[in-house]
Design a protein around this motif. Structure first.
Motif, PDB file in Angstrom:
ATOM      1  N   PRO A  49       0.823  -1.214   0.000  1.00 11.35           N
ATOM      2  CA  PRO A  49       0.000   0.000   0.000  1.00 11.35           C
ATOM      3  C   PRO A  49       0.856   1.262   0.000  1.00 11.35           C
ATOM      4  O   PRO A  49       1.893   1.329   0.660  1.00 11.35           O
ATOM      5  N   VAL A  50       0.421   2.253  -0.770  1.00  6.62           N
ATOM      6  CA  VAL A  50       1.132   3.522  -0.857  1.00  6.62           C
ATOM      7  C   VAL A  50       0.599   4.454   0.219  1.00  6.62           C
ATOM      8  O   VAL A  50      -0.609   4.682   0.306  1.00  6.62           O
ATOM      9  N   VAL A  51       1.484   4.973   1.030  1.00  4.24           N
ATOM     10  CA  VAL A  51       1.104   5.906   2.094  1.00  4.24           C
ATOM     11  C   VAL A  51       1.752   7.252   1.808  1.00  4.24           C
ATOM     12  O   VAL A  51       2.960   7.315   1.581  1.00  4.24           O
ATOM     13  N   PRO A  52       0.980   8.346   1.805  1.00  6.68           N
ATOM     14  CA  PRO A  52       1.563   9.668   1.550  1.00  6.68           C
ATOM     15  C   PRO A  52       2.624  10.020   2.579  1.00  6.68           C
ATOM     16  O   PRO A  52       2.626   9.518   3.706  1.00  6.68           O
ATOM     17  N   ARG A  53       3.529  10.893   2.190  1.00  8.46           N
ATOM     18  CA  ARG A  53       4.610  11.318   3.082  1.00  8.46           C
ATOM     19  C   ARG A  53       4.051  11.958   4.353  1.00  8.46           C
ATOM     20  O   ARG A  53       2.994  12.592   4.336  1.00  8.46           O
ATOM     21  N   ALA A  54       4.810  11.805   5.412  1.00  5.50           N
ATOM     22  CA  ALA A  54       4.421  12.432   6.676  1.00  5.50           C
ATOM     23  C   ALA A  54       4.983  13.843   6.795  1.00  5.50           C
ATOM     24  O   ALA A  54       4.701  14.536   7.770  1.00  5.50           O
ATOM     25  N   ASP A  55       5.786  14.277   5.813  1.00  8.29           N
ATOM     26  CA  ASP A  55       6.392  15.605   5.840  1.00  8.29           C
ATOM     27  C   ASP A  55       5.292  16.670   5.895  1.00  8.29           C
ATOM     28  O   ASP A  55       4.538  16.858   4.936  1.00  8.29           O
ATOM     29  N   ARG A  56       5.200  17.370   7.026  1.00  8.61           N
ATOM     30  CA  ARG A  56       4.094  18.304   7.237  1.00  8.61           C
ATOM     31  C   ARG A  56       4.136  19.472   6.258  1.00  8.61           C
ATOM     32  O   ARG A  56       3.095  19.878   5.728  1.00  8.61           O
ATOM     33  N   THR A  57       5.318  20.005   6.011  1.00  9.07           N
ATOM     34  CA  THR A  57       5.429  21.139   5.089  1.00  9.07           C
ATOM     35  C   THR A  57       4.946  20.763   3.695  1.00  9.07           C
ATOM     36  O   THR A  57       4.194  21.508   3.055  1.00  9.07           O
ATOM     37  N   LEU A  58       5.353  19.586   3.240  1.00  8.79           N
ATOM     38  CA  LEU A  58       4.962  19.142   1.913  1.00  8.79           C
ATOM     39  C   LEU A  58       3.449  18.938   1.828  1.00  8.79           C
ATOM     40  O   LEU A  58       2.807  19.322   0.843  1.00  8.79           O
ATOM     41  N   ARG A  59       2.865  18.364   2.860  1.00  6.29           N
ATOM     42  CA  ARG A  59       1.420  18.145   2.863  1.00  6.29           C
ATOM     43  C   ARG A  59       0.656  19.467   2.868  1.00  6.29           C
ATOM     44  O   ARG A  59      -0.382  19.609   2.212  1.00  6.29           O
ATOM     45  N   VAL A  60       1.170  20.444   3.601  1.00  9.28           N
ATOM     46  CA  VAL A  60       0.516  21.758   3.637  1.00  9.28           C
ATOM     47  C   VAL A  60       0.611  22.437   2.282  1.00  9.28           C
ATOM     48  O   VAL A  60      -0.375  22.996   1.774  1.00  9.28           O
ATOM     49  N   VAL A  61       1.796  22.400   1.666  1.00 11.13           N
ATOM     50  CA  VAL A  61       1.978  23.031   0.350  1.00 11.13           C
ATOM     51  C   VAL A  61       1.050  22.389  -0.676  1.00 11.13           C
ATOM     52  O   VAL A  61       0.388  23.095  -1.455  1.00 11.13           O
ATOM     53  N   PHE A  62       0.992  21.050  -0.670  1.00  8.02           N
ATOM     54  CA  PHE A  62       0.117  20.366  -1.626  1.00  8.02           C
ATOM     55  C   PHE A  62      -1.351  20.678  -1.352  1.00  8.02           C
ATOM     56  O   PHE A  62      -2.146  20.888  -2.278  1.00  8.02           O
ATOM     57  N   GLY A  63      -1.738  20.729  -0.078  1.00 12.26           N
ATOM     58  CA  GLY A  63      -3.118  21.049   0.270  1.00 12.26           C
ATOM     59  C   GLY A  63      -3.528  22.425  -0.211  1.00 12.26           C
ATOM     60  O   GLY A  63      -4.597  22.607  -0.812  1.00 12.26           O
ATOM     61  N   VAL A  64      -2.667  23.408   0.040  1.00 12.61           N
ATOM     62  CA  VAL A  64      -2.958  24.783  -0.414  1.00 12.61           C
ATOM     63  C   VAL A  64      -2.999  24.840  -1.937  1.00 12.61           C
ATOM     64  O   VAL A  64      -3.880  25.486  -2.533  1.00 12.61           O
ATOM     65  N   ASN A  65      -2.049  24.160  -2.580  1.00 12.15           N
ATOM     66  CA  ASN A  65      -1.968  24.145  -4.041  1.00 12.15           C
ATOM     67  C   ASN A  65      -3.247  23.556  -4.660  1.00 12.15           C
ATOM     68  O   ASN A  65      -3.836  24.111  -5.598  1.00 12.15           O
ATOM     69  N   ALA A  66      -3.685  22.412  -4.127  1.00 12.44           N
ATOM     70  CA  ALA A  66      -4.872  21.743  -4.679  1.00 12.44           C
ATOM     71  C   ALA A  66      -6.148  22.535  -4.399  1.00 12.44           C
ATOM     72  O   ALA A  66      -6.998  22.697  -5.291  1.00 12.44           O
ATOM     73  N   LEU A  67      -6.296  23.046  -3.182  1.00 11.90           N
ATOM     74  CA  LEU A  67      -7.498  23.802  -2.835  1.00 11.90           C
ATOM     75  C   LEU A  67      -7.553  25.144  -3.555  1.00 11.90           C
ATOM     76  O   LEU A  67      -8.643  25.706  -3.751  1.00 11.90           O
ATOM     77  N   ALA A  68      -6.384  25.660  -3.962  1.00 14.08           N
ATOM     78  CA  ALA A  68      -6.364  26.905  -4.737  1.00 14.08           C
ATOM     79  C   ALA A  68      -7.096  26.726  -6.064  1.00 14.08           C
ATOM     80  O   ALA A  68      -7.686  27.677  -6.596  1.00 14.08           O
ATOM     81  N   LEU A  69      -7.072  25.518  -6.608  1.00 10.24           N
ATOM     82  CA  LEU A  69      -7.782  25.256  -7.870  1.00 10.24           C
ATOM     83  C   LEU A  69      -9.285  25.416  -7.683  1.00 10.24           C
ATOM     84  O   LEU A  69      -9.986  25.878  -8.594  1.00 10.24           O
ATOM     85  N   LEU A  70      -9.780  25.045  -6.515  1.00  8.49           N
ATOM     86  CA  LEU A  70     -11.201  25.233  -6.218  1.00  8.49           C
ATOM     87  C   LEU A  70     -11.495  26.695  -5.895  1.00  8.49           C
ATOM     88  O   LEU A  70     -12.489  27.259  -6.372  1.00  8.49           O
ATOM     89  N   ALA A  71     -10.609  27.321  -5.105  1.00  9.27           N
ATOM     90  CA  ALA A  71     -10.825  28.716  -4.716  1.00  9.27           C
ATOM     91  C   ALA A  71     -10.804  29.642  -5.937  1.00  9.27           C
ATOM     92  O   ALA A  71     -11.683  30.494  -6.106  1.00  9.27           O
ATOM     93  N   PHE A  72      -9.796  29.456  -6.798  1.00 10.43           N
ATOM     94  CA  PHE A  72      -9.724  30.284  -8.009  1.00 10.43           C
ATOM     95  C   PHE A  72     -10.852  29.945  -8.981  1.00 10.43           C
ATOM     96  O   PHE A  72     -11.234  30.768  -9.811  1.00 10.43           O
ATOM     97  N   GLY A  73     -11.367  28.727  -8.900  1.00 12.59           N
ATOM     98  CA  GLY A  73     -12.494  28.369  -9.743  1.00 12.59           C
ATOM     99  C   GLY A  73     -13.776  29.056  -9.308  1.00 12.59           C
ATOM    100  O   GLY A  73     -14.558  29.525 -10.133  1.00 12.59           O
ATOM    101  N   VAL A  74     -13.983  29.141  -7.995  1.00 13.18           N
ATOM    102  CA  VAL A  74     -15.178  29.805  -7.465  1.00 13.18           C
ATOM    103  C   VAL A  74     -15.075  31.320  -7.658  1.00 13.18           C
ATOM    104  O   VAL A  74     -16.052  31.982  -8.027  1.00 13.18           O
ATOM    105  N   PHE A  75     -13.874  31.863  -7.422  1.00  8.63           N
ATOM    106  CA  PHE A  75     -13.668  33.309  -7.551  1.00  8.63           C
ATOM    107  C   PHE A  75     -12.756  33.602  -8.752  1.00  8.63           C
ATOM    108  O   PHE A  75     -11.721  34.249  -8.625  1.00  8.63           O
TER     109      PHE A  75
END
Length: 485
Positions: free
Chosen positions: A446-472
């Motif tokens: 099984p593939v488990v995402p990295r535990a690196d907190r900084t990387l997870r935060v950057v990816f989260g912001v990056n992905a959610l920006a696609l929704l935020a910029f889509g709405v606005f």
């Protein structure tokens, strides 16, 4: 006498104020080059963080309007609204690429101080390209970007795949640069000037345009190569697959903004009066890119190669906006370029998040069953793939919509129809990734995402920006329209 000399020196010094962001960036790159000599492997994170800070600082200077806009160096360097918008996007995306890259490269022992320095010099080349007012500045910025890119692709010297990708990139890049330079020489021979505005004035009044049109065709081929448009896309899948994923992320995102600027400067600013000749050629390249990119991507099982051919198809949409012409078409193309860079960073960021040493997570089957193990990460990847597919309300939907509208208003209904059909085809291979995450059982360990907190935060912001910029999306589009007001 002293007072007179001071009075004369003041305008000369103030003339270079629009260059402040570039001077700060280049100064930071040289400073990091020297600093890295005194750091060991454990301290190398300092070089990395300072490189990110330098890019953020330059972006802040551009947002604040430091130095003001204007034309310097005898018209060779132009800082206008379009340049500032694209430079801000380039610096932000490049900083994100560095943040994604640190844990991946450190884990594999690939991180070297020159990576951050090469990225900074590549960004400097992109910024020069964005502000080019002459053929010389276009070529200078392009080659600075290209040489840094070749070195970055080959950074993993022990990998035969990376070495092969770098060699192909270098050889084909040299060929494209040769075609571009030959086209520039023909344009210079016909117009007698390297200044883009002077070339446009000559093209408007020239009776014999054979040499100008020939030069334009060669320059268009060079532009198509730098974009990765079909049929000049041969290097894209090999480079995307062979380079380390963070390097692929950088090469596949920020340089697209510089390539857009190069197309605008050479075609609209320099060859605007010949628009009736180059717009149909651009439309043909757009159609080829849409068809070839989407059809070949359907057959890919390697995610990086799939995203490579996906890039070819996205370039087709970007060219669609440019071919539409006018302020609406150019603003739509810029909106698409900026939107695509955000989507591309998130797509390759997902691969980095799931990869680990000895496992690159670059196959579609590696994403099987991800939702069962990490629903949050699976949801973020879903946002990324849905945006790339053009599903509302994500940013990718509005990006496609505005360029389709620009093509229709530009009298290219046939191209818009091709784009709609290819968008439907392209949605299939993005949905395959979503299906693998939510409906398939995992294969092997099984593939488990990295535990690196900084990387997870950057990816989260990056992905959610696609929704935020889509709405606005409307203010985002208005920002692009303001660049061509």
């Amino acid at each position: 006498m002293t007072t007179m000399q001071a009075t004369l020196a003041t305008p000369a010094a103030s003339e270079f104020l629009p260059l402040i962001p570039e001077l700060v960036l280049v100064g930071a790159a040289f400073a990091l080059l020297i600093l890295d000599l005194f750091l060991n492997e454990k301290q190398r994170v300092v070089t990395h963080l300072l490189a990110v800070a330098s890019l953020v600082l330059v972006a802040a200077l551009l947002v604040a309007g430091t130095g003001g806009q204007g034309t310097v160096l005898g018209g060779m360097f132009i800082r206008d609204n379009m340049a500032d918008v694209l430079k801000i996007g380039t610096c932000v995306v490049s900083a994100i690429a560095l943040l994604y890259g640190w844990p991946f490269l450190r884990e594999r022992g690939l991180y070297k101080g020159e990576i951050a320095v090469l990225v900074l010099f590549a960004v400097a080349g992109m910024m020069l390209l964005v502000s080019a007012g002459s053929l010389v500045m276009v070529y200078l910025g392009l080659e600075l970007l290209a040489l840094c890119s070749y070195a970055l692709v080959a950074i993993d010297r022990d990998s035969p795949l990376a070495s092969e990708a770098a060699m192909k990139y270098f050889v084909l890049g040299a060929l494209a640069s040769g075609m571009l330079l030959y086209g520039m020489s023909l344009v210079y021979g016909a117009s007698g000037s390297i200044d883009l505005a002077t070339i446009a004035a000559h093209a408007a009044g020239a009776e014999q345009r054979t040499m100008l049109l020939t030069g334009m065709a060669f320059m268009l081929a060079g532009i198509a190569f730098k974009f990765g448009a079909a049929p000049f896309h041969m290097w894209v899948p090999d480079v995307y697959q062979g380079a380390p994923t963070p390097i692929t992320l950088f090469i596949g995102s920020a340089p697209k903004l510089a390539a857009f600027a190069m197309a605008m400067r050479l075609l609209e600013v320099g060859m605007g009066p010949l628009g009736d000749h180059w717009r149909p050629l651009l439309a043909i390249l757009a159609a080829l890119s849409l068809v070839i990119g989407n059809l070949v991507a359907l057959a890919q099982t390697n995610l990086k190669r799939m995203l490579a051919y996906s890039t070819v198809s996205h370039v087709g949409f970007l060219f669609m906006g440019l071919a539409g012409g006018g302020a609406i078409g150019y603003a739509a193309a810029m909106f698409y370029a900026l939107g695509y860079t955000i989507m591309a960073t998130a797509a390759f960021g997902a691969i980095i998040l799931l990869s680990r040493r000895g496992f690159e997570a670059d196959r579609i089957e590696d994403f099987k069953g991800l939702n069962a193990r990490d629903p949050w990460t699976a949801g973020l990847v879903l946002c990324v793939m849905a945006s790339l597919a053009g599903v509302p309300p994500f940013l990718g939907f509005w990006s496609k919509l505005v360029v389709l509208r620009a093509a229709i208003e530009g009298g290219m209904l046939w191209l818009a129809i091709v784009g709609i059909v290819c968008a439907v085809i392209g949605a299939f291979y993005y949905l395959r990734v979503i299906k693998a995450m939510y409906f398939d059982e995992p294969v092997g360990e099984p593939v488990v995402p990295r535990a690196d907190r900084t990387l997870r935060v950057v990816f989260g912001v990056n992905a959610l920006a696609l929704l935020a910029f889509g709405v606005f999306w409307s203010p985002f589009m208005a920002w692009c329209q303001q660049a061509f007001a």
